[in-house]
Design a protein around this motif. Structure first.
Motif, mmCIF file in Angstrom:
data_model
loop_
_atom_site.group_PDB
_atom_site.id
_atom_site.type_symbol
_atom_site.label_atom_id
_atom_site.label_comp_id
_atom_site.label_asym_id
_atom_site.label_seq_id
_atom_site.Cartn_x
_atom_site.Cartn_y
_atom_site.Cartn_z
ATOM 1 N N TYR A 1 -80.214 41.363 -67.882
ATOM 2 C CA TYR A 1 -80.093 40.562 -66.659
ATOM 3 C C TYR A 1 -80.480 39.108 -66.932
ATOM 4 O O TYR A 1 -79.816 38.176 -66.470
ATOM 5 C CB TYR A 1 -80.958 41.165 -65.556
ATOM 6 C CG TYR A 1 -80.975 40.374 -64.280
ATOM 7 C CD1 TYR A 1 -79.906 40.424 -63.396
ATOM 8 C CD2 TYR A 1 -82.070 39.576 -63.952
ATOM 9 C CE1 TYR A 1 -79.915 39.694 -62.219
ATOM 10 C CE2 TYR A 1 -82.092 38.842 -62.786
ATOM 11 C CZ TYR A 1 -81.018 38.900 -61.923
ATOM 12 O OH TYR A 1 -81.035 38.174 -60.765
ATOM 13 N N GLU A 2 -81.561 38.920 -67.672
ATOM 14 C CA GLU A 2 -81.988 37.559 -68.021
ATOM 15 C C GLU A 2 -80.940 36.866 -68.888
ATOM 16 O O GLU A 2 -80.662 35.679 -68.718
ATOM 17 C CB GLU A 2 -83.336 37.580 -68.746
ATOM 18 C CG GLU A 2 -84.516 37.636 -67.826
ATOM 19 C CD GLU A 2 -84.610 36.425 -66.923
ATOM 20 O OE1 GLU A 2 -84.486 35.269 -67.393
ATOM 21 O OE2 GLU A 2 -84.798 36.632 -65.714
ATOM 22 N N TRP B 1 -77.742 37.479 -68.863
ATOM 23 C CA TRP B 1 -76.638 37.163 -67.955
ATOM 24 C C TRP B 1 -76.978 35.936 -67.105
ATOM 25 O O TRP B 1 -76.151 35.040 -66.941
ATOM 26 C CB TRP B 1 -76.337 38.361 -67.061
ATOM 27 C CG TRP B 1 -75.300 38.072 -66.026
ATOM 28 C CD1 TRP B 1 -75.511 37.797 -64.705
ATOM 29 C CD2 TRP B 1 -73.893 37.993 -66.213
ATOM 30 N NE1 TRP B 1 -74.324 37.574 -64.066
ATOM 31 C CE2 TRP B 1 -73.307 37.684 -64.971
ATOM 32 C CE3 TRP B 1 -73.069 38.163 -67.311
ATOM 33 C CZ2 TRP B 1 -71.940 37.536 -64.806
ATOM 34 C CZ3 TRP B 1 -71.702 38.022 -67.147
ATOM 35 C CH2 TRP B 1 -71.156 37.708 -65.899
#
Length: 168
Positions: free
Chosen positions: A108-109, A111
């Motif tokens: 997620y980070e 992305w």
């Protein structure tokens, strides 16, 4: 489970090819830079950018491939080695949940950084989105392999490899 295992075998084969090519690239660039520095008295400035980015990819993909097999990553078995088979499975599932959560947070980070960082690298002027994608790919790889490891562990026979039965 058979379909998932076949898919993971294909993914792992692709990861192994990427790991080999990445390692060769790092070795060639680093060696070339050393030769350039000592023979021609001129360093290749671009190698640092590429090598650091590829090391991120190497370390995360290699950790994912290692997580595939029980005992592939360093772990502390102080508690798990002293409980019965059922409790060991429960601990493994909780450990997997924590590892998958971390891996998906990492992805997620990666992305998020890809979406925000629209700058170019200082020397090669390559979009940094490429480098951040390595974090995303590595996080996904880790999560997939942690899940695979957990499934295989939970389906495993409670008889230990040395022939002793697990504690019931």
């Amino acid at each position: 489970m058979n379909v998932y295992k076949k898919i993971m075998n294909v993914i792992t084969a692709i990861e192994n090819i990427v790991l080999i090519l990445s390692l060769v690239l790092v070795v060639v660039l680093t060696f070339g830079n050393v030769v350039a520095r000592y023979v021609f008295k001129h360093s290749w400035g671009f190698t640092e950018e590429i090598v650091i980015a590829v090391f991120v990819l190497l370390s995360l993909l290699a950790a994912g491939v290692a997580a595939r097999k029980p005992g592939g990553l360093v772990s502390l078995g102080l508690l798990a080695d002293n409980v019965g088979w059922t409790a060991r499975k429960v601990l493994h599932v909780f450990s997997t949940i924590a590892c998958v959560f971390y891996s998906l947070l990492l992805a997620y980070e990666g992305w998020g950084r890809m979406m925000v960082d629209q700058t170019l690298s200082p020397i090669l002027h390559i979009p940094k989105i490429i480098f951040w994608s390595f974090v995303l790919i590595g996080g996904i790889s880790l999560a997939l392999h942690f899940v695979e490891n957990c499934i295989l562990f939970c389906l495993e026979n409670p008889v230990k490899k040395d022939g002793e039965e697990g504690k019931a």
